[in-house]
Design a protein around this motif. Sequence first.
Motif, PDB file in Angstrom:
ATOM      1  N   VAL A 210       0.855  -1.192   0.000  1.00  0.00           N
ATOM      2  CA  VAL A 210       0.000   0.000   0.000  1.00  0.00           C
ATOM      3  C   VAL A 210       0.887   1.236   0.000  1.00  0.00           C
ATOM      4  CG1 VAL A 210      -1.789   1.309   1.204  1.00  0.00           C
ATOM      5  CG2 VAL A 210      -1.810  -1.197   1.288  1.00  0.00           C
ATOM      6  N   ILE A 211       0.651   2.126  -0.961  1.00  0.00           N
ATOM      7  CA  ILE A 211       1.261   3.449  -0.913  1.00  0.00           C
ATOM      8  C   ILE A 211       0.150   4.484  -0.844  1.00  0.00           C
ATOM      9  CG2 ILE A 211       3.344   2.716  -2.134  1.00  0.00           C
ATOM     10  CD1 ILE A 211       2.273   4.249  -4.611  1.00  0.00           C
ATOM     11  N   THR A 212       0.355   5.501  -0.030  1.00  0.00           N
ATOM     12  CA  THR A 212      -0.656   6.543   0.155  1.00  0.00           C
ATOM     13  C   THR A 212      -0.227   7.808  -0.575  1.00  0.00           C
ATOM     14  OG1 THR A 212       0.369   7.270   2.229  1.00  0.00           O
ATOM     15  CG2 THR A 212      -1.349   5.590   2.367  1.00  0.00           C
ATOM     16  N   GLY A 213      -1.192   8.647  -0.872  1.00  0.00           N
ATOM     17  CA  GLY A 213      -0.879   9.887  -1.573  1.00  0.00           C
ATOM     18  C   GLY A 213      -2.031  10.361  -2.414  1.00  0.00           C
ATOM     19  N   ASP A 214      -1.755  11.311  -3.267  1.00  0.00           N
ATOM     20  CA  ASP A 214      -2.781  11.912  -4.104  1.00  0.00           C
ATOM     21  C   ASP A 214      -2.637  11.441  -5.550  1.00  0.00           C
ATOM     22  OD1 ASP A 214      -0.514  13.309  -4.899  1.00  0.00           O
ATOM     23  OD2 ASP A 214      -1.054  15.124  -3.785  1.00  0.00           O
ATOM     24  N   ARG A 215      -3.063  12.269  -6.455  1.00  0.00           N
ATOM     25  CA  ARG A 215      -3.054  11.911  -7.878  1.00  0.00           C
ATOM     26  C   ARG A 215      -1.656  11.561  -8.389  1.00  0.00           C
ATOM     27  NH1 ARG A 215      -5.556  15.889 -12.570  1.00  0.00           N
ATOM     28  NH2 ARG A 215      -4.747  14.762 -14.394  1.00  0.00           N
ATOM     29  N   VAL A 216      -0.637  12.219  -7.857  1.00  0.00           N
ATOM     30  CA  VAL A 216       0.736  11.969  -8.299  1.00  0.00           C
ATOM     31  C   VAL A 216       1.110  10.507  -8.076  1.00  0.00           C
ATOM     32  CG1 VAL A 216       3.165  12.519  -7.862  1.00  0.00           C
ATOM     33  CG2 VAL A 216       1.465  14.353  -7.949  1.00  0.00           C
ATOM     34  N   ALA A 217       0.765   9.968  -6.907  1.00  0.00           N
ATOM     35  CA  ALA A 217       1.075   8.566  -6.609  1.00  0.00           C
ATOM     36  C   ALA A 217       0.303   7.630  -7.523  1.00  0.00           C
ATOM     37  CB  ALA A 217       0.754   8.266  -5.151  1.00  0.00           C
ATOM     38  N   GLY A 218      -0.967   7.941  -7.763  1.00  0.00           N
ATOM     39  CA  GLY A 218      -1.770   7.098  -8.648  1.00  0.00           C
ATOM     40  C   GLY A 218      -1.235   7.083 -10.062  1.00  0.00           C
ATOM     41  N   GLU A 219      -0.870   8.249 -10.575  1.00  0.00           N
ATOM     42  CA  GLU A 219      -0.340   8.320 -11.936  1.00  0.00           C
ATOM     43  C   GLU A 219       0.996   7.597 -12.050  1.00  0.00           C
ATOM     44  OE1 GLU A 219      -0.257  12.467 -12.838  1.00  0.00           O
ATOM     45  OE2 GLU A 219      -2.392  12.547 -13.402  1.00  0.00           O
ATOM     46  N   ALA A 220       1.807   7.664 -11.005  1.00  0.00           N
ATOM     47  CA  ALA A 220       3.089   6.966 -11.028  1.00  0.00           C
ATOM     48  C   ALA A 220       2.884   5.453 -11.129  1.00  0.00           C
ATOM     49  CB  ALA A 220       3.891   7.314  -9.770  1.00  0.00           C
ATOM     50  N   LEU A 221       1.867   4.942 -10.473  1.00  0.00           N
ATOM     51  CA  LEU A 221       1.557   3.514 -10.583  1.00  0.00           C
ATOM     52  C   LEU A 221       1.055   3.168 -11.977  1.00  0.00           C
ATOM     53  CD1 LEU A 221      -0.193   2.476  -7.241  1.00  0.00           C
ATOM     54  CD2 LEU A 221       2.023   1.718  -8.102  1.00  0.00           C
ATOM     55  N   VAL A 222       0.119   3.952 -12.485  1.00  0.00           N
ATOM     56  CA  VAL A 222      -0.454   3.673 -13.801  1.00  0.00           C
ATOM     57  C   VAL A 222       0.629   3.705 -14.882  1.00  0.00           C
ATOM     58  CG1 VAL A 222      -2.078   4.506 -15.548  1.00  0.00           C
ATOM     59  CG2 VAL A 222      -2.731   4.536 -13.134  1.00  0.00           C
ATOM     60  N   ASP A 223       1.586   4.600 -14.724  1.00  0.00           N
ATOM     61  CA  ASP A 223       2.641   4.765 -15.728  1.00  0.00           C
ATOM     62  C   ASP A 223       3.792   3.775 -15.558  1.00  0.00           C
ATOM     63  OD1 ASP A 223       1.231   6.898 -16.764  1.00  0.00           O
ATOM     64  OD2 ASP A 223       2.434   8.436 -15.766  1.00  0.00           O
ATOM     65  N   HIS A 224       3.841   3.077 -14.448  1.00  0.00           N
ATOM     66  CA  HIS A 224       5.016   2.236 -14.160  1.00  0.00           C
ATOM     67  C   HIS A 224       5.092   1.056 -15.125  1.00  0.00           C
ATOM     68  CE1 HIS A 224       7.990  -0.166 -12.050  1.00  0.00           C
ATOM     69  NE2 HIS A 224       8.228   0.879 -11.267  1.00  0.00           N
ATOM     70  N   PRO A 225       6.237   0.822 -15.748  1.00  0.00           N
ATOM     71  CA  PRO A 225       6.353  -0.273 -16.716  1.00  0.00           C
ATOM     72  C   PRO A 225       6.202  -1.660 -16.098  1.00  0.00           C
ATOM     73  CG  PRO A 225       8.503   0.730 -16.285  1.00  0.00           C
ATOM     74  CD  PRO A 225       7.482   1.616 -15.658  1.00  0.00           C
ATOM     75  N   GLY A 226       6.318  -1.757 -14.785  1.00  0.00           N
ATOM     76  CA  GLY A 226       6.158  -3.053 -14.131  1.00  0.00           C
ATOM     77  C   GLY A 226       4.729  -3.413 -13.777  1.00  0.00           C
ATOM     78  N   VAL A 227       3.798  -2.486 -13.994  1.00  0.00           N
ATOM     79  CA  VAL A 227       2.388  -2.754 -13.696  1.00  0.00           C
ATOM     80  C   VAL A 227       1.724  -3.373 -14.923  1.00  0.00           C
ATOM     81  CG1 VAL A 227       0.158  -1.660 -13.258  1.00  0.00           C
ATOM     82  CG2 VAL A 227       2.149  -1.013 -11.897  1.00  0.00           C
ATOM     83  N   ALA A 228       1.121  -4.556 -14.731  1.00  0.00           N
ATOM     84  CA  ALA A 228       0.538  -5.302 -15.848  1.00  0.00           C
ATOM     85  C   ALA A 228      -0.937  -5.014 -16.055  1.00  0.00           C
ATOM     86  CB  ALA A 228       0.739  -6.805 -15.624  1.00  0.00           C
ATOM     87  N   LYS A 229      -1.618  -4.506 -15.037  1.00  0.00           N
ATOM     88  CA  LYS A 229      -3.043  -4.165 -15.174  1.00  0.00           C
ATOM     89  C   LYS A 229      -3.396  -3.150 -14.107  1.00  0.00           C
ATOM     90  CE  LYS A 229      -7.575  -5.879 -16.282  1.00  0.00           C
ATOM     91  NZ  LYS A 229      -8.319  -6.980 -16.910  1.00  0.00           N
ATOM     92  N   VAL A 230      -4.400  -2.338 -14.399  1.00  0.00           N
ATOM     93  CA  VAL A 230      -4.864  -1.317 -13.464  1.00  0.00           C
ATOM     94  C   VAL A 230      -6.326  -1.573 -13.144  1.00  0.00           C
ATOM     95  CG1 VAL A 230      -5.259   1.140 -13.083  1.00  0.00           C
ATOM     96  CG2 VAL A 230      -3.245   0.387 -14.386  1.00  0.00           C
ATOM     97  N   SER A 231      -6.646  -1.608 -11.856  1.00  0.00           N
ATOM     98  CA  SER A 231      -8.029  -1.674 -11.399  1.00  0.00           C
ATOM     99  C   SER A 231      -8.340  -0.359 -10.698  1.00  0.00           C
ATOM    100  CB  SER A 231      -8.225  -2.855 -10.439  1.00  0.00           C
ATOM    101  OG  SER A 231      -9.502  -2.806  -9.837  1.00  0.00           O
ATOM    102  N   PHE A 232      -9.381   0.323 -11.169  1.00  0.00           N
ATOM    103  CA  PHE A 232      -9.722   1.627 -10.601  1.00  0.00           C
ATOM    104  C   PHE A 232     -11.207   1.699 -10.314  1.00  0.00           C
ATOM    105  CE2 PHE A 232     -11.416   5.947 -11.419  1.00  0.00           C
ATOM    106  CZ  PHE A 232     -10.808   6.636 -10.375  1.00  0.00           C
ATOM    107  N   THR A 233     -11.544   2.180  -9.130  1.00  0.00           N
ATOM    108  CA  THR A 233     -12.930   2.464  -8.765  1.00  0.00           C
ATOM    109  C   THR A 233     -13.011   3.931  -8.383  1.00  0.00           C
ATOM    110  OG1 THR A 233     -13.218   0.210  -7.929  1.00  0.00           O
ATOM    111  CG2 THR A 233     -14.848   1.848  -7.261  1.00  0.00           C
ATOM    112  N   GLY A 234     -13.860   4.674  -9.073  1.00  0.00           N
ATOM    113  CA  GLY A 234     -13.962   6.098  -8.791  1.00  0.00           C
ATOM    114  C   GLY A 234     -14.783   6.822  -9.838  1.00  0.00           C
ATOM    115  N   GLY A 235     -14.517   8.103 -10.023  1.00  0.00           N
ATOM    116  CA  GLY A 235     -15.297   8.932 -10.931  1.00  0.00           C
ATOM    117  C   GLY A 235     -14.966   8.684 -12.387  1.00  0.00           C
ATOM    118  N   ASP A 236     -15.918   9.044 -13.266  1.00  0.00           N
ATOM    119  CA  ASP A 236     -15.738   8.766 -14.695  1.00  0.00           C
ATOM    120  C   ASP A 236     -14.633   9.608 -15.306  1.00  0.00           C
ATOM    121  OD1 ASP A 236     -17.785  11.066 -16.335  1.00  0.00           O
ATOM    122  OD2 ASP A 236     -17.840  10.850 -14.170  1.00  0.00           O
ATOM    123  N   ALA A 237     -14.455  10.847 -14.867  1.00  0.00           N
ATOM    124  CA  ALA A 237     -13.394  11.681 -15.435  1.00  0.00           C
ATOM    125  C   ALA A 237     -12.023  11.100 -15.124  1.00  0.00           C
ATOM    126  CB  ALA A 237     -13.505  13.107 -14.895  1.00  0.00           C
TER     127      ALA A 237
END
Length: 499
Positions: A210-237
């Motif tokens: 678990v890492i905590t933080g704001d949008r910066v932390a989330g974007e860093a995960l989504v952009d990370h080349p080692g992440v094979a899939k993203v699961s997101f629950t939240g707003g449509d935008a």
Amino acid sequence: MSSSTAAAPQGFDNHIAGRMHAAASGETFESFNPVTGALWGRFARSGAEDADRAVKAAQSAFDGPWAKLSPTRRGRLLMKWGELISAHAEEIARVETQQNGKLYAEMFAQAKAALEWLYYFGGLADKVEGAVIPLERPSVLNYTLPEPLGVVAVLTPWNSPTFLTVMSVAPALAAGNTVVIKPSEVTSASILRLAQLADEAGFPPGVVNVITGDRVAGEALVDHPGVAKVSFTGGDAAGRAIASRAGQRLVGCLLELGGKSPNIVFADANLDQAEAGVLAGIFAAAGQTCVAGSRAYVHRDVYGELKDRLTARAQKLVVGDPMLATTQMGPVATRAQLAKDQQMVERAVAEGAQLLCGGTRMRLPQHPDGFFFAPTILGVEGRDNYISHNEVFGPVLGLTPFDDEDEVVALANGTRFGLAAGVWTRDLARAHRMARRLQAGTVWINMYRALAFNSPFGGYKESGLGRQNGIESIRQYLQTKSVWCELSEEIQDPFVLKT
């Protein structure tokens, strides 16, 4: 039991590979109690370096100790984790209520329900099977291997932190993946506690991070080349932005996004049942749920009666401290949400809606600085009002009359969302006809806001991609490998494709 008791703010760090780590930058952010408005805790403000550390820990676990466990053993660990979460449900629920202001009774029930989800997916872990493909050439054996993807980034919301995190994480782990969770900055504490309980259950370090933080932390995960899939629950935008970023790396997403769900009441409905269902669909969680029944369409023959009944009941709801058993609705989670509720109601009225009740912030004597918004009902004619098409995520109900089935289907389907819908009628044929016509991933008939671990859940249109819960969900965390084996001694022509 009350959430108004003052306490010193707590400090929380990231949970990576079984150990606590401050953010690499040393920065923190603050979380506030929505009942009192007071500072509740400080959390690590993670960035790209922290995301990298967590993903590498997850990849190391995926390649090493997690891969060496049999699916049955992985499933048993999921079950043990569920038992520990259930045993600590009171603690988890109290923390969540102090962070998001939802009713303690609901947070407690959701923490308890995590056991059912983790038992189901724990039992499903060793039921993932490949297939033998029948070919024309009898000398060739062709079979499939379902294999995990690797590291899954799980970004979760604040409204039902434990429940929605478990819904996302359980199938990913059952499929053999490892996870890095980035919870909402509003409700990070309980998710850090879940990671600690995963350690206690016996998960190898690095399987649940678990890492905590704001949008910066989330974007860093989504952009990370080692992440094979993203699961997101939240707003449509945010979901569109995440899918766009992940798409740049050709990484798949499971998205459970917003809703503007219709609750449709026909003239033959049991009005007592419909009244309770419409009220619970929007006010039980202060409207802070993706499936909130924020649009109620009522047949004109019973519109006046049901409008009066709903308005009278809404004004009698007990609004207050969510830790108290007598409270029926707590505050909204943040100051920003409080302001959004007010702005959207004001815009709706300016565009012609009739304010039937509520519409303002509530200043409770016991909690004058709390983020309380009055249960609000708007009379909305037609389909053009802004509030009929956009998610409020607060205790605001739009009430609209209709004359026939075709009209209400057009009204109900006339948004970019399609997460859920409710139908209230005694006509069995109409009920199932409406279920087919409504563009929604879940349709409830003479009930509302129910989920089960073995029933798929997800949205149509801009309410998301993919499905959570049930067998469908575990398949979304797997990839299929096709294996071909020539069993004969035949010499093959290297220039001819065999079919």
